[in-house]
Design a protein around this motif. Structure first.
Motif, PDB file in Angstrom:
ATOM      1  N   ASP A 147       0.828  -1.205   0.000  1.00  0.00           N
ATOM      2  CA  ASP A 147       0.000   0.000   0.000  1.00  0.00           C
ATOM      3  C   ASP A 147       0.860   1.251   0.000  1.00  0.00           C
ATOM      4  O   ASP A 147       0.617   2.178  -0.756  1.00  0.00           O
ATOM      5  N   GLU A 148       1.827   1.249   0.881  1.00  0.00           N
ATOM      6  CA  GLU A 148       2.747   2.390   0.953  1.00  0.00           C
ATOM      7  C   GLU A 148       3.423   2.631  -0.388  1.00  0.00           C
ATOM      8  O   GLU A 148       3.457   3.746  -0.900  1.00  0.00           O
ATOM      9  N   MET A 149       3.957   1.556  -0.957  1.00  0.00           N
ATOM     10  CA  MET A 149       4.730   1.640  -2.192  1.00  0.00           C
ATOM     11  C   MET A 149       3.851   2.126  -3.339  1.00  0.00           C
ATOM     12  O   MET A 149       4.189   3.075  -4.041  1.00  0.00           O
ATOM     13  N   ASN A 150       2.717   1.497  -3.479  1.00  0.00           N
ATOM     14  CA  ASN A 150       1.834   1.865  -4.584  1.00  0.00           C
ATOM     15  C   ASN A 150       1.281   3.262  -4.398  1.00  0.00           C
ATOM     16  O   ASN A 150       1.093   4.015  -5.356  1.00  0.00           O
ATOM     17  N   GLY A 151       1.031   3.611  -3.130  1.00  0.00           N
ATOM     18  CA  GLY A 151       0.540   4.951  -2.823  1.00  0.00           C
ATOM     19  C   GLY A 151       1.568   5.994  -3.200  1.00  0.00           C
ATOM     20  O   GLY A 151       1.249   7.035  -3.779  1.00  0.00           O
TER      21      GLY A 151
END
Lengths: 249, 247, 679
Positions: B64-68
């Motif tokens: 989630d962090e990365m894609n965000g």
């Protein structure tokens, strides 16, 4: 000491050259490298063979005339000139390969003799202070900070032997040019021509066919006088500033 | 004995050409100038790599962090900039940097090789200064250029990515590092990168005239630290995928 | 050195042991010609002469200078400075050097410094004092007017060099540093670490390079002058060989300037550069230029001894070493124990013993002769017994290693690099070597030789140092001649000459080219069995023995007998491999040795005729009484002012003919000749 020498022999600028082997006996460890070559040459002359041509003059390490690549290293294994390199740094039975300076800007003229005129032309392009005889002000009119004088001196020690060019994998004359740019640029007397000097000298250096600098540091390692590598950085600084300022005109 | 004598004798003579080319031309034509172009473009890329690494490390914080983060990148500057404008701007700058760096390197290399046409018959041992990094700059640069093409096709366009889902970099990364060749290419490239940065940073400092006798050691230490951090940082990702820390 | 300045005036007649042998020309082998007078020197007060000469000199108009070509041979301090200055004035300069670059001339190797009467130290220096020191140091065998001018010009040299960017040593305040040198009591020597000659030369070289790049100096590196072209009694050009292509070509001009340095290499082993040679001045001499005082050669006491027969040259170390080092040899001949094993009481500190007042700091010639004496007695140390110890053990104990390293570190390093011995542990070994030649082509006040239009500057002329040169004065003289004197006087000569070209096919040109070609051909085609170097070594040994540090009538006569035989042998047996139309270093060498062989004879003849001792010329027949008994003041050089207060200018009279001596009487009005004493 007995040695086997493999020396580059080339009869003329346009001729083909090759490494030729010579066995030499009775080498004294107290001989300088050039005295060892003198001995070889006398033996060759006595046999009616042509002696090995090499440049040399003062034999005190300051005129910069001598220069040859000994076992792949400019001026040989010690940090000095070939004339101040002594045979005690070699061992009995060694094979020593002796080659001329290799660079496109230093064409081989004969055997170990190369044409280093390009270095003179770099100096002629701007490596001076324009101070015609008789026009000089009193020497104490402009004090020079001791530190500047020392830095200038350190760079002015360059003997123009060309070892930096020979050692550089790119055949670059950056250290030679930098030494003069820094020497004169450090002094107030050289300040008025600082911009034009560096642009003209670098321009000439490029015209002569020397390679560029890849900051390998080989030049400073080979320099018998210890001209420091940061001098190249100082020249780059001067050059970029001169370009920024519109080239000193 | 033919000489161009000055019209007025006794005065200091103008011995040089009267007009110089423009600064840009002067730079592009001289070895030092071209080298400065390489230094500046190299530093731009280095700056990018540092931020790229910081962004990539978000992979450890989960998908989630990365894609965000990846999504946010496309919205930077909004509403002043349009969607993805910032990313494209950065890509243009980087493309120019890569192009100029590569062209300069190519031209300088050709010149350098021509300046030393005859090699020495005797090879000597490498000196302390002549490090492996220094000697591998050219081939290292070529490796990095090839890697760059693969890397863009793999993770930017997704063309050669085993998964290739746009907008899901986390998954794509994991997919790449789940293949042996993906890991191999990446590891080789990152080692090349470390070497390239190690000499390149120091070389740029020297070229731009930042080096001085007193700074020499500090600059070399910085170069080594940068190389180490970048290589280790980037390598931590495939390592994490391989060991299952990231999946 | 602290001793060149003794003011002990003694009456020479009192101490004379034996009057010198009658100098009968026929008995010696020369003929006496007309006396020679320097007509160029103005009279009047010394301090006014140079100003007057410059004012009275005719000038060449700026447009006229463009039309005039001047040949300058040599690119050392004198030649480099002259070439640059003449080109700046607007002359067309064609310049030559045998090296591959003008930057390599042997001025580059001078270490110590350059004197100038700046009086920056406020220690009582003045132009007059520098003048006085120089005349006295030269043992009253130089011209007052020339030396005074040299002292006057010295201050301008420093200004000029600083403006060029020469990195002289400076104090923390940014002003120039000076040191005391050569035994004088004032601090007037400017220096750039141990590389003063290099830095001054690079200054001149850079000024010259600017003119080369501007196209106003046509530079011919790797080109060696082999003859002078004299047309209608005037010097009009040179014949030179391109050392790369081997081509022999003629260069014509309105005047010729020789700046080709000294002839110390006649001795084979000297501190000169390996290729330094006397060919230019010798060939000029053969074309009519008188050669003055050829026997005045200077020996330097602190050189590194030779290590074997392979020795190619000698390396000098700064004399400053004698400030703290003690010189000794074993008391007993043949004592070959290592120095540390020789107890104090079995050592002979001979300088301290014989010259208690000055000890190790006696002048160069005295220190040198004493070393030779010790070695001749079989007490020399090192290989071949040709060396004496210079011991720093006391200095190390007194000052500590750090202080010694600070003062002499670079010299110790140099010594260790050459000998592989550490002077901190083992005493240095030193031996004297030929270092400088005061003699040279005779020139007048304008630096013009006896061939009109031929000028000689720097070490190539004889002008300013008399019989002995002071330390740090060679650089001064070279630059004075090149920057200031010649550019002022050459114009006067040119202004008085009509401008006319010499046709390239003039008979004099043909003759000179033919002579050169014949000589080269003779060397190349002589299929002998000995190398030029072998002959050079023989010549050097003979000359060093008989015409070196101390000379005797018998020895000189022996040398004069042997030299013609050696020369004949050379032409019969020399072997020069290779061809003429290529870079052929053997050929270059052979041609130089051939000229050295001729010059050596004139040196010995001059030494034989000069029956006095003065400066660097020591005749054993002319010394103070009491050497054998060890009496104070015994065995010192004894000058004979009544008999020899003149410049001996030799005229070449043709091959095999006895040379003609022309005496130029020296007059001392401003200084009174005194006898040196150091005991």
């Amino acid at each position: 000491m007995n040695l086997r020498l493999r020396i580059w022999r080339q009869p003329g600028p346009a001729a083909e050259g090759a490494l030729t082997s010579y066995d030499i006996t009775g080498v004294s460890p107290d001989m300088s490298f050039l005295e060892m070559l003198d001995t070889l040459n006398e033996q060759l002359a006595e046999r009616g063979e042509e002696p090995v041509a090499f440049d040399h003059d003062c034999r005190e390490g300051v005129c910069g005339a001598c220069g040859m690549v000994i076992n792949g290293q400019a001026h040989g294994p010690e940090r000095t000139t070939a004339c101040q390199l002594h045979m005690r740094h070699f061992a009995d039975g060694d094979t020593i390969v002796v080659e001329p300076w290799r660079a496109a800007a230093f064409p081989v003229l004969r055997d170990l003799v190369v044409d280093r005129g390009a270095l003179d032309r770099i100096i002629g392009a701007g490596g001076y202070v324009t101070a015609p005889t008789g026009s000089a002000p009193e020497a104490h009119a402009t004090p020079v900070p001791k530190e500047s004088a020392e830095t200038a001196f350190e760079n002015a020690e360059c003997i123009g032997c060309g070892a930096c060019v020979a050692a550089c994998p790119n055949g670059s004359a950056m250290l030679f040019t930098a030494a003069k740019v820094v020497h004169l640029g450090e002094l107030p007397q050289g300040a008025p021509e600082r911009d034009s000097r560096v642009l003209d000298m670098v321009g000439q250096m490029d015209t002569e066919g020397f390679g560029g600098c890849t900051n390998t540091g080989e030049c400073a390692t080979a320099c018998p006088k210890g001209v420091p590598l940061p001098s190249i950085a100082a020249m780059n600084r001067d050059y970029l500033r001169a370009v920024r300022r519109g080239g000193g005109r | 004995m033919e000489t161009a004598l000055p019209t007025v004798l006794g005065m200091a003579l103008a011995t040089r050409t009267d007009r110089r080319p423009s600064p840009a031309r002067l730079l592009w034509r001289s070895t030092i100038g071209k080298k400065a172009v390489m230094a500046v473009t190299g530093l731009i890329m280095l700056l990018y790599l540092v931020s790229h690494l910081l962004g990539n490390l978000k992979v450890f914080a989960g998908p989630d962090e990365m894609n965000g983060y990846a999504h946010w990148l496309r919205t930077v500057g909004e509403p002043f900039l349009g969607h993805e404008w910032f990313v494209w701007l950065a890509r243009c700058v980087l493309l120019a940097a890569v192009g100029l760096h590569g062209v300069s390197a190519y031209q300088l290399s050709r010149r350098d090789l021509a300046a030393r046409p005859v090699p020495y018959a005797a090879r000597r041992r490498a000196t302390a200064r002549d490090s492996y990094a220094t000697r591998t700059m050219r081939w290292g640069g070529v490796i990095l250029a090839l890697f760059l093409v693969w890397h863009i096709l793999d993770l930017t366009t997704g063309t050669v990515n085993p998964r290739g889902r746009a907008g899901h970099p986390y998954e794509n990364i994991v997919a790449t590092f789940s293949t042996w060749y993906g890991n191999a290419i990446y590891v080789v490239a990152m080692l090349a990168l470390g070497l390239h940065v190690r000499h390149g940073f120091w070389s740029a400092a020297q070229t731009l005239g930042v080096n001085r006798p007193r700074r020499e050691r500090a600059l070399k230490a910085t170069a080594n630290a940068l190389a180490l951090v970048l290589t280790a940082g980037f390598l931590s990702i495939p390592l994490a995928v391989m060991t299952g820390v990231v999946s | 050195m602290a001793a060149d300045d003794v003011d002990d005036v003694r009456d020479a007649a009192d101490v004379r042991e034996a009057t010198t042998t009658a100098t009968n020309p026929e008995a010696i082998g020369y003929t006496l010609g007309e006396p020679l007078v320097d007509t160029a020197s103005p009279d009047g007060p010394l301090a006014e002469r140079w100003r007057r000469r410059r004012f009275e000199a005719k000038l060449v108009s700026p447009a006229g200078r463009r039309e005039r070509t001047v040949i300058v041979v040599g690119t050392g301090l004198a030649g480099g400075a002259a070439g640059a200055s003449l080109a700046e004035q607007g002359y067309r300069v064609v310049q030559f050097c045998y090296q591959d670059s003008p930057r390599r001339a042997h001025s580059i190797a001078a270490q110590g410094g350059i004197n100038a009467a700046k009086n920056y130290r406020n220690d009582g220096d003045s132009v007059r004092r520098l003048f006085y020191d120089t005349v006295k140091g030269g043992d009253f065998r130089s011209r007052e007017s020339n030396v005074y001018r040299l002292a006057e010009v010295s201050t301008e040299i420093i200004d000029q060099c600083v403006a060029q960017g020469v990195p002289f040593a400076r104090e923390y305040g940014g002003l120039l540093d000076t040191r005391s040198f050569g035994g004088v009591q004032v601090s007037r020597t400017f220096y750039a670490r141990g590389q003063t000659g290099q830095q001054l030369l690079l200054g001149a070289y850079q000024a010259l390079s600017r003119q080369i790049a501007a196209g106003r100096v046509e530079m011919h590196p790797r080109t060696e002058m082999l003859d002078l072209v004299v047309v209608d009694g005037r010097a009009r050009g040179i014949v030179a060989r391109d050392l790369l292509s081997g081509r022999v070509e003629t260069y014509l001009a309105d005047a010729v300037v020789l700046a080709t340095g000294g002839y110390g290499n006649v001795f084979h082993l000297s501190t000169n550069a390996k290729n330094s040679n006397a060919t230019a001045i010798w060939r000029a001499h053969r074309r009519g230029a008188y050669f003055a005082n050829p026997c005045f050669t200077q020996i330097h006491p602190t050189c590194i001894p030779r290590s074997g027969a392979h020795q190619s040259k000698l390396t000098l170390m700064s004399e400053s070493l004698r400030n703290d080092g003690r010189i000794w040899v074993p008391r007993v001949p043949g004592d070959d124990r290592p120095p540390a094993a020789i107890p104090e009481e079995e050592r002979d500190y001979y300088l301290e013993r014989r010259y208690p007042a000055f000890g190790n700091l006696v002048p160069r010639d005295i220190a040198s002769r004493a070393a030779k004496q010790a070695c001749d007695e079989g007490r020399g140390v090192g290989p071949g017994g040709q060396g004496v110890y210079l011991d720093f053990a006391d200095a190390l104990a007194r000052l500590g290693r750090a202080t010694v390293a600070e003062r002499y570190g670079n010299l110790f390093e140099m010594y260790e690099r050459i000998t592989a011995e550490d002077p901190y542990e083992v005493p240095m070994r030193i031996y004297p070597a030929i270092h400088y030649t005061m003699g040279g082509l005779w020139v007048d006040y304008d630096l013009q030789t006896t061939v009109p239009g031929l000028f000689a500057i720097g070490e190539a002329n004889f002008s300013d140092h008399g019989a002995n040169r002071l330390g740090a004065s060679a650089l001064m003289q070279g630059l004075a001649d090149g920057y200031f004197v010649l550019p002022a006087t050459l114009g006067d000569y040119l202004a008085r000459q009509p401008r006319e070209d010499v046709p390239a096919d003039h008979p004099a040109v043909h003759e000179a080219v033919g002579a050169v070609s014949d000589r080269l051909y003779a060397l190349l085609s002589n299929n002998g069995d000995r190398t030029p170097d072998a002959f050079h070594r023989d010549l050097g040994e003979l000359l060093w023995e008989e015409c070196g540090m101390s000379r005797t009538e018998a020895g000189l006569r022996k040398a004069l007998e042997q030299l013609p035989a050696l020369r004949e042998d050379f032409w019969r047996r020399v072997r020069v491999p290779g061809e003429g139309r290529q870079l052929n270093q053997s050929l270059e060498k052979a041609a130089r040795v051939a000229d050295h062989l001729e010059l050596a004879e004139l040196m010995c003849l001059d030494a034989l005729h000069r029956g006095e001792s003065c400066g660097g010329h020591f005749r054993e027949e002319s010394q103070t009484r009491g050497r054998e008994t060890g009496e104070d003041g015994g065995g010192e050089a004894l000058r004979d002012d009544a008999g020899f207060s003149y410049v001996a200018a030799w005229e070449y009279a043709g091959a095999g003919e006895p040379p003609v001596l022309h005496r130029e009487q020296l007059h001392f009005k401003d200084v009174h000749p005194t006898q040196r004493s150091y005991s």
